[in-house]
Design an enzyme around this catalytic site. Structure first.
Site, short mmCIF file in Angstrom:
data_model
loop_
_atom_site.label_atom_id
_atom_site.label_comp_id
_atom_site.label_asym_id
_atom_site.label_seq_id
_atom_site.Cartn_x
_atom_site.Cartn_y
_atom_site.Cartn_z
N GLN A 110 32.63 4.01 -19.91
CA GLN A 110 31.44 3.79 -19.08
C GLN A 110 30.30 3.38 -19.99
OE1 GLN A 110 28.58 6.66 -17.32
NE2 GLN A 110 29.57 6.14 -15.37
N TYR A 184 19.79 4.79 -13.74
CA TYR A 184 19.76 4.16 -15.05
C TYR A 184 19.55 2.65 -14.88
CZ TYR A 184 21.07 8.81 -16.48
OH TYR A 184 21.06 10.17 -16.68
N GLY A 334 34.17 15.06 -10.94
CA GLY A 334 33.41 15.33 -12.15
C GLY A 334 33.46 16.79 -12.50
#
Length: 389
Positions: A110, A184, A334
């Site tokens: 990533q 982001y 996650g």
């Protein structure tokens, strides 16, 4: 007696672009802030990834910084996140990928730029937030308000993503995932609240979508689109992101349709989770930022040439049902992977997935800085008694 849950839909092989996965229990990117003493991947990280690769169908690395962010890492909320801009980092990731492959899994890098904590599409700082539902002072609590510098030429940043993709290939990854979520840089260009530009990179939906599409085209030149994915979080919230619902729908309907034309390995839509929607602190306000809506229902129909995946607080039972109904073809987890290093084995064997996360060590053990200190809440979670997959 309760009916036995059929988890078999999660344990069929899956083709995503050019990569074949052994199952559909996937590990999403998890920033763990353990690249100590520098931002170079270390042996403890090798152990962490190897543990989870024993059963995961796909491992997406934690967010990997594509360049030094600011003069020092003191300006970032992630001072010990790993990078991929120098040879030492490439070598470190190669060790991790060798371990992942030896364990039978596949890996995507990533690639990640923090954006406006340093510089962004516009000089607009993200308002700080607190995870108020967490007791005490666990690791990462409050964003620091930093006035970013407006990017003069976004193509300079696109070039950094491309170089990161080149380095990821040298490091032995099987593909790359562009981080387009959670406030982001790619997300910041998409969102009209963080992107106030009036040039060809802002204003209209088409212009706000340009940066993300340029990044995807650049990394696809390196890998081919069938080894590239992108993670999106249309519901927003994290890092002070979120547009009104109508604008969100219009923006992501356009952007996802354009992304799908590229024929990527996958598009992953992150569902709303409260954990990623901290309360915003302001002089006269205290509220969440996200626009909670059904992201799979709203955008899933747009994904035709790429593979549709999702994440966001799925239970194993819900994931099996969602895959069996054809709404998505695989599910990322996650936090369950944090405290269950053998998550896929547990699900397949009907074992409990209720080991709690130590939130105080989720983003690094603030009680110590040695590698042994950092094992706590990282590589010391228990395994269940399960046969091999």
């Amino acid at each position: 007696m309760a009916a036995k849950i059929d988890f078999s839909p999660l344990f069929q092989p899956l083709q995503i672009g050019a990569v074949t996965l052994r199952n559909r229990v996937l590990m999403s990117a998890l920033t763990r802030n353990r690249a100590l003493p520098t931002n170079v991947p270390n042996d403890l990280m090798v152990e962490y990834y190897r543990q989870r690769a024993e059963s995961a169908g796909l491992i997406v690395s934690e967010g990997i910084l594509i360049c030094q962010q600011g003069a020092t890492f003191a300006r970032t909320e992630w001072p010990h996140a790993p990078g991929i801009w120098n040879q030492d980092q490439i070598v470190g990731w190669k060790k991790i990928n060798d371990a992942i492959h030896e364990a039978g899994s596949q890996s995507f890098a990533q690639i990640w730029h923090l954006g406006r904590p340093v510089y962004g599409p516009s000089a607009i700082a993200a308002r700080g937030g607190k995870f108020r539902f967490l007791p005490g002072t666990p690791g990462y609590v409050t964003l620091i308000l930093v006035q970013p510098t407006e990017i003069d030429d976004p193509m300079k940043l696109v070039a950094l993503y491309k170089q990161a993709a080149i380095n990821a290939k040298e490091a032995g990854f099987d593909g790359v995932e562009v981080h387009g979520a959670n406030g982001y840089l790619v997300h910041e260009f998409l969102d009209s609240g963080s992107n106030l530009r009036m040039d060809s990179w802002g204003g209209s939906i088409e212009n706000r979508s340009r940066f993300g599409l340029e990044v995807l085209n650049a990394v696809s030149e390196v890998w081919g689109p069938d080894r590239v994915g992108i993670k999106l979080s249309p519901a927003g919230g994290y890092n002070d992101m979120g547009m009104p619902l109508e604008e969100t729908l219009e923006t992501y309907n356009y952007f996802i349709a354009q992304v799908d034309k590229l024929g990527l390995a996958y598009i992953v839509l992150q569902r709303y989770t409260q954990f990623l929607d901290p309360i915003i602190d302001g002089l006269k306000q205290s509220k969440r930022r996200a626009i909670d809506h059904d992201v799979i229902g709203a955008y899933g129909h747009l994904v035709k040439k790429s593979t549709l995946l999702s994440n966001g607080s799925f239970t194993p039972e819900e994931a099996a049902q969602t895959v069996s109904e054809g709404k998505v073809v695989g599910v990322f987890w996650g936090q369950l992977w944090v405290s269950h290093p053998d998550l896929a084995k547990r699900i397949q064997n009907g074992k409990a997935t209720d080991t709690p996360i130590d939130l105080h060590t989720l983003y690094g053990n603030t009680a110590g800085t040695t590698l042994d200190d950092q094992r706590v809440g990282y590589t010391d979670y228990p395994f269940a008694e399960c046969p091999s997959l």
